[in-house]
Design an enzyme around this catalytic site. Structure first.
Site, short mmCIF file in Angstrom:
data_model
loop_
_atom_site.label_atom_id
_atom_site.label_comp_id
_atom_site.label_asym_id
_atom_site.label_seq_id
_atom_site.Cartn_x
_atom_site.Cartn_y
_atom_site.Cartn_z
N HIS A 38 0.84 -1.20 0.00
CA HIS A 38 0.00 0.00 0.00
C HIS A 38 0.88 1.25 0.00
O HIS A 38 1.97 1.26 0.58
CB HIS A 38 -0.86 0.05 1.26
CG HIS A 38 -1.72 -1.16 1.47
ND1 HIS A 38 -2.76 -1.50 0.63
CD2 HIS A 38 -1.71 -2.11 2.44
CE1 HIS A 38 -3.34 -2.60 1.08
NE2 HIS A 38 -2.72 -3.00 2.17
N CYS A 73 4.64 -29.27 -13.40
CA CYS A 73 3.35 -28.56 -13.28
C CYS A 73 3.00 -28.03 -14.65
O CYS A 73 3.69 -27.15 -15.17
CB CYS A 73 3.48 -27.43 -12.27
SG CYS A 73 2.11 -26.27 -12.31
C1 LIG Z 1 -6.74 -11.00 4.95
C2 LIG Z 1 -5.50 -10.17 5.10
C3 LIG Z 1 -5.15 -9.22 4.14
C4 LIG Z 1 -4.01 -8.44 4.30
N1 LIG Z 1 -3.58 -7.65 3.27
C5 LIG Z 1 -2.44 -6.92 3.41
C6 LIG Z 1 -1.94 -6.16 2.33
O1 LIG Z 1 -2.42 -6.22 1.22
N2 LIG Z 1 -0.87 -5.36 2.56
C7 LIG Z 1 -0.29 -5.27 3.80
O2 LIG Z 1 0.62 -4.48 3.95
N3 LIG Z 1 -0.68 -6.06 4.80
C8 LIG Z 1 -1.74 -6.90 4.63
N4 LIG Z 1 -2.14 -7.72 5.64
C9 LIG Z 1 -1.39 -7.75 6.88
C10 LIG Z 1 -0.14 -8.62 6.74
O3 LIG Z 1 -0.43 -9.84 6.12
C11 LIG Z 1 0.41 -8.86 8.14
O4 LIG Z 1 0.58 -7.62 8.77
C12 LIG Z 1 1.75 -9.57 8.12
O5 LIG Z 1 1.73 -10.71 7.30
C13 LIG Z 1 2.14 -9.95 9.54
O6 LIG Z 1 3.36 -10.64 9.47
P1 LIG Z 1 4.01 -11.23 10.78
O7 LIG Z 1 5.29 -11.80 10.38
O8 LIG Z 1 4.00 -10.19 11.84
O9 LIG Z 1 2.97 -12.35 11.26
P2 LIG Z 1 2.81 -13.85 10.69
O10 LIG Z 1 3.04 -13.91 9.24
O11 LIG Z 1 1.50 -14.35 11.20
O12 LIG Z 1 4.01 -14.62 11.38
C14 LIG Z 1 4.00 -14.96 12.75
C15 LIG Z 1 4.70 -16.28 12.88
O13 LIG Z 1 4.84 -16.60 14.26
C16 LIG Z 1 4.76 -17.99 14.39
N5 LIG Z 1 4.42 -18.34 15.77
C17 LIG Z 1 3.31 -18.01 16.46
N6 LIG Z 1 3.35 -18.54 17.69
C18 LIG Z 1 4.51 -19.22 17.79
C19 LIG Z 1 5.12 -20.00 18.82
N7 LIG Z 1 4.53 -20.21 20.01
N8 LIG Z 1 6.33 -20.57 18.57
C20 LIG Z 1 6.95 -20.40 17.37
N9 LIG Z 1 6.39 -19.69 16.36
C21 LIG Z 1 5.20 -19.09 16.57
C22 LIG Z 1 3.66 -18.38 13.41
O14 LIG Z 1 3.75 -19.74 13.03
C23 LIG Z 1 3.93 -17.43 12.25
O15 LIG Z 1 4.69 -18.03 11.23
C24 LIG Z 1 -3.25 -8.56 5.48
C25 LIG Z 1 -3.57 -9.55 6.42
C26 LIG Z 1 -4.66 -10.38 6.21
C27 LIG Z 1 -4.91 -11.51 7.15
#
Ligand SMILES: Cc1cc2nc3c(=O)[nH]c(=O)nc-3n(C[C@H](O)[C@H](O)[C@H](O)COP(=O)(O)OP(=O)(O)OC[C@H]3O[C@@H](n4cnc5c(N)ncnc54)[C@H](O)[C@@H]3O)c2cc1C
Length: 486
Positions: free
Chosen positions: A49, A400
């Site tokens: 974005h 694929c």
């Molecule tokens: C429907 C949807 C649409 C979105 N669209 C956008 C978009 O277009 N643009 C944008 O900027 N953002 C978007 N977002 C937001 C974006 O996807 C998230 O902000 C981002 O992916 C978060 O990344 P993260 O690494 O913080 O979390 P995650 O990708 O959830 O990673 C967290 C990790 O922690 C691990 N974990 C959890 N608990 C434990 C534990 N106890 N021990 C070991 N590992 C653990 C999990 O397995 C996971 O792999 C969207 C989100 C959603 C759901």
């Protein structure tokens, strides 16, 4: 004792690991799932974005704008695809038009480029835009990526430069010790001077584990559901189409992907179960109804799959990125819902430079190892393909048929640092299963290649997590007789 243990290998943890891998320090990344980017970073709209809509004064506003500017160079350095797709935010009546005025003011303040155009001009650029659209703001710096490709490439490069990655290891407990923290996982025990909590929807639980108390913030899962349309020669739109944002965020979008598929969605529904990535008829009906407000002629007969992702949404509405005031050396990178993907490079920069005060010595640029990008056969000319196949015939064996992925590409992605060990891991890296048949033809072949390359039995190959068994046992024992089904 590691200098840093990062909990969570999503896009946030991967960007932070990559940033730290440029410095002299020891880093371990732990994730409970079987691959990098299996949480929210796997299932989202994949949009970088532009940064015009987060509330003024928030970390979201600051880091989204900065992250958007960082993406093109980072993707180029990593050798992963980034496309500046541009976007329209569209208004269909005077009330919505007033919201565009606010977005325009915010964009001006943040130095985010835009163009204010009439509905008719917008329709000359996007002929399927709804006739009801009266005005649009174009944001030309909006980008699209495959988020998991970015995360995997970052982690691959971090591992090449000394980061340790342990997947399928769930953090179960965290205790304070004299010089940091003792971490107990489902498979081992580790000590860390500093913990970086990037655990997505579970970041509140992880912080509570270390505090032995209520974490002080709560993360709710907000599910978003999508339809995916098949790759089309002329996709229904070429830009991201947003309605005006509302109380539930950015609304239901129409999004072109890197490979000319279209994503339709998401809705936004708070749910109790932080594992529930299932689809529901109500949400998909809501998506259908709302896309019709911005885009006409959506070919629902081209739907090839549906999916859902969970936003890790905090109660304050903003990201929480700070060292705990109750636990020294415990950094929360929490409540990273949208625009978390777009902000992720800036989040990592903020964590390392501002929260950790970047006291770490940088490695010499000359000693830093850059990853070799994956060679995708369907991006090569016929001449280049012939040369590659003459050097290695595995690149001439198509596995694929929908996405034209060869055996050579699959073998390559398995044997890289942070390489694929699961069927979904292969799909994320090189694409078999992303196409029209959704793996109906190639999945068993991918299982064979994984088993051969990893030197394990086919029954040990998982679709994704350790729970996702694909083959229970042999149905025939090699002599033509059926095996035991007990
Ligand atoms: C429907 C949807 C649409 C979105 N669209 C956008 C978009 O277009 N643009 C944008 O900027 N953002 C978007 N977002 C937001 C974006 O996807 C998230 O902000 C981002 O992916 C978060 O990344 P993260 O690494 O913080 O979390 P995650 O990708 O959830 O990673 C967290 C990790 O922690 C691990 N974990 C959890 N608990 C434990 C534990 N106890 N021990 C070991 N590992 C653990 C999990 O397995 C996971 O792999 C969207 C989100 C959603 C759901």
């Amino acid at each position: 004792m590691y200098d840093f243990v990062i909990i969570g290998a999503g896009i946030t943890g991967s960007f932070i690991a990559h940033e730290l891998s440029k410095r002299e320090c020891s880093v371990l990344v732990l994730d409970k799932e079987g691959d990098v980017a299996d949480g929210a970073s796997m299932a989202n709209s994949a949009i970088i974005h532009a940064g015009y809509d987060p509330k003024p004064g928030t970390l979201k506003a600051k880091l989204n704008v900065r992250g958007n500017r960082m993406y093109p160079d980072i993707c180029e350095q990593l050798g992963v695809t980034y496309r500046k797709s541009s976007a329209f935010v569209v208004a269909s009546d005077e009330d919505e038009s007033k919201i565009l005025d606010t977005l325009k003011d915010q964009a001006t303040e943040r130095d985010v480029r835009y163009r204010d155009i009439s509905g008719d001009e917008a329709r000359t650029l996007e002929p399927n835009l709804s006739k009801s659209v009266i005005r649009a703001l174009e944001f030309p710096d909006t980008g699209i990526v495959y988020p998991w490709n970015v995360a995997i490439a970052l982690m691959e490069e971090a591992v090449l430069n000394g980061t340790e990655l342990r997947l399928n290891e769930e953090v179960k407990d965290i205790d304070r010790i004299s010089q940091g923290y003792h971490i107990t996982t489902s498979k081992g025990e580790y000590d860390a001077a500093c913990i970086i909590n990037a655990a997505g929807v579970y970041a509140d639980k992880i912080y509570g584990m270390a505090l032995k108390d209520e974490p002080g913030f709560t993360i709710k899962a907000r599910r978003g559901e999508y339809y995916v349309l098949d790759e089309m020669a002329v996709p229904v739109v070429s830009r991201v189409i947003y309605p005006v944002p509302g109380p539930n965020g950015k609304g239901v979008l129409v999004v072109p992907t890197i490979h000319n598929n279209i994503l339709l969605g998401p809705n936004s529904a708070e749910i109790d179960d932080k594992e529930a990535v299932n689809n529901t008829a109500d949400a998909l009906a809501y998506v259908k109804k709302n896309t019709a407000k911005t885009v006409d002629n959506i070919p629902y007969d081209k739907v090839i799959r549906t999916f859902a992702g969970l936003r890790p949404s905090g109660d304050s509405g903003d990201f929480i990125i700070e060292e705990s005031d109750r636990l020294a050396g415990f950094v929360n990178v929490a409540c990273i819902d949208s625009p978390g993907l777009a902000s992720a490079p800036a989040i990592a920069e903020y964590v390392v430079e501002e929260i950790l005060h970047d006291g770490l010595k940088h490695k010499d640029e000359g000693s830093y190892i850059h990853r070799k990008p994956i060679r995708y056969m369907n991006e090569l000319t016929d001449e280049e393909k012939n040369r590659v196949i003459s050097e290695n015939p595995d690149y001439g064996e198509i596995v694929c048929r929908c996405c034209l992925v060869s055996k050579g590409e699959i073998i390559d992605c398995i044997n890289r640092p942070a390489g694929a060990t699961t069927v979904k891991g292969v799909k994320k890296r090189v694409g078999p299963g992303l196409g029209r048949c959704q793996g109906g033809f190639c999945e068993p072949l991918v299982v064979d290649i994984l088993a051969e390359e990893l030197g394990v039995d086919k029954t040990d190959i998982r679709y994704d997590s350790e729970r996702s068994v694909m083959l229970m046992e042999q149905t025939k024992n090699g002599t033509g007789k059926e095996g035991s089904r007990s």
